[in-house]
Scaffold this motif. Structure first.
Motif, PDB file in Angstrom:
ATOM      1  N   LEU A 132       9.540   3.011  -2.409  1.00  0.00           N
ATOM      2  CA  LEU A 132       8.277   2.907  -1.672  1.00  0.00           C
ATOM      3  C   LEU A 132       7.182   2.267  -2.517  1.00  0.00           C
ATOM      4  N   GLY A 133       7.136   2.612  -3.808  1.00  0.00           N
ATOM      5  CA  GLY A 133       6.142   1.998  -4.681  1.00  0.00           C
ATOM      6  C   GLY A 133       6.368   0.516  -4.858  1.00  0.00           C
ATOM      7  N   PHE A 134       7.627   0.110  -4.962  1.00  0.00           N
ATOM      8  CA  PHE A 134       7.966  -1.306  -5.103  1.00  0.00           C
ATOM      9  C   PHE A 134       7.525  -2.096  -3.875  1.00  0.00           C
ATOM     10  N   HIS A 135       7.811  -1.569  -2.699  1.00  0.00           N
ATOM     11  CA  HIS A 135       7.455  -2.297  -1.476  1.00  0.00           C
ATOM     12  C   HIS A 135       5.978  -2.187  -1.141  1.00  0.00           C
ATOM     13  N   ALA A 136       5.319  -1.136  -1.582  1.00  0.00           N
ATOM     14  CA  ALA A 136       3.886  -0.998  -1.305  1.00  0.00           C
ATOM     15  C   ALA A 136       3.082  -2.073  -2.031  1.00  0.00           C
ATOM     16  N   THR A 137       3.560  -2.502  -3.189  1.00  0.00           N
ATOM     17  CA  THR A 137       2.831  -3.533  -3.928  1.00  0.00           C
ATOM     18  C   THR A 137       3.089  -4.932  -3.391  1.00  0.00           C
ATOM     19  N   ARG A 138       4.160  -5.123  -2.643  1.00  0.00           N
ATOM     20  CA  ARG A 138       4.537  -6.459  -2.191  1.00  0.00           C
ATOM     21  C   ARG A 138       4.236  -6.741  -0.722  1.00  0.00           C
ATOM     22  N   MET A 139       3.818  -5.772   0.029  1.00  0.00           N
ATOM     23  CA  MET A 139       3.537  -6.014   1.445  1.00  0.00           C
ATOM     24  C   MET A 139       2.044  -5.907   1.729  1.00  0.00           C
ATOM     25  N   ASP A 140       1.641  -6.526   2.823  1.00  0.00           N
ATOM     26  CA  ASP A 140       0.242  -6.424   3.223  1.00  0.00           C
ATOM     27  C   ASP A 140      -0.067  -4.990   3.595  1.00  0.00           C
ATOM     28  N   PRO A 141      -1.262  -4.508   3.243  1.00  0.00           N
ATOM     29  CA  PRO A 141      -1.575  -3.112   3.571  1.00  0.00           C
ATOM     30  C   PRO A 141      -1.656  -2.892   5.075  1.00  0.00           C
ATOM     31  N   ARG A 142      -1.110  -1.768   5.499  1.00  0.00           N
ATOM     32  CA  ARG A 142      -1.202  -1.378   6.900  1.00  0.00           C
ATOM     33  C   ARG A 142      -2.618  -0.872   7.171  1.00  0.00           C
ATOM     34  N   PRO A 143      -3.018  -0.778   8.445  1.00  0.00           N
ATOM     35  CA  PRO A 143      -4.368  -0.275   8.729  1.00  0.00           C
ATOM     36  C   PRO A 143      -4.619   1.117   8.143  1.00  0.00           C
TER      37      PRO A 143
END
Length: 137
Positions: free
Chosen positions: A55-66
């Motif tokens: 989750l940490g890996f993908h949280a840094t690479r994707m656009d933030p959700r609302p």
């Protein structure tokens, strides 16, 4: 996804603290200790850590959700969320056919064959239920 990563990170830290304490309290190092619980806690810690890293890996690479943005509004998350199927009777028939198949393995081969035929029909009905009838697309 940052919030989810933090939640799993906290759970990982908790398990990192609890696992050695459990090992010491149950005297797993001595003969007759509880190796099962210690092993389960070690595996739980590793699984929590794996999910945290993912989750940490993908949280840094994707656009933030609302919901991840500090200035996000409730209306930003509006829109279609996906397709949610209505009620279905087909899982019931599939499970009953599986019951007949298992009983056929235990009791008689002919019961297994009947269950397999009924299972194929039920599975076909479940797969194609949105192509005909009331909920057809």
């Amino acid at each position: 996804m940052k919030a989810e990563a933090w939640i799993f990170g906290i759970c990982t830290a908790f398990c990192v603290l609890v696992t050695p304490a459990y090992w010491i309290v149950t005297d797993a190092s001595e003969k007759g200790g509880d190796w099962t619980g210690t092993s389960a806690l070690v595996m739980t810690t590793l699984l929590f850590g794996m999910v945290t890293l993912y989750l940490g890996f993908h949280a840094t690479r994707m656009d933030p959700r609302p919901e991840d943005r500090k200035d996000g509004e409730i209306a930003d998350g509006a829109g279609e969320l996906g397709f949610f199927p209505p009620y279905s009777w087909w899982p019931l028939w599939c499970s009953l056919a599986l019951t007949v198949i298992v009983l056929g393995v235990v009791m008689a081969w002919w019961l297994f064959v009947i269950g397999a035929v009924l299972g194929l029909l039920a599975l076909q009905g479940w797969i194609f239920e949105y192509y005909r009838g009331e909920h057809a697309h």
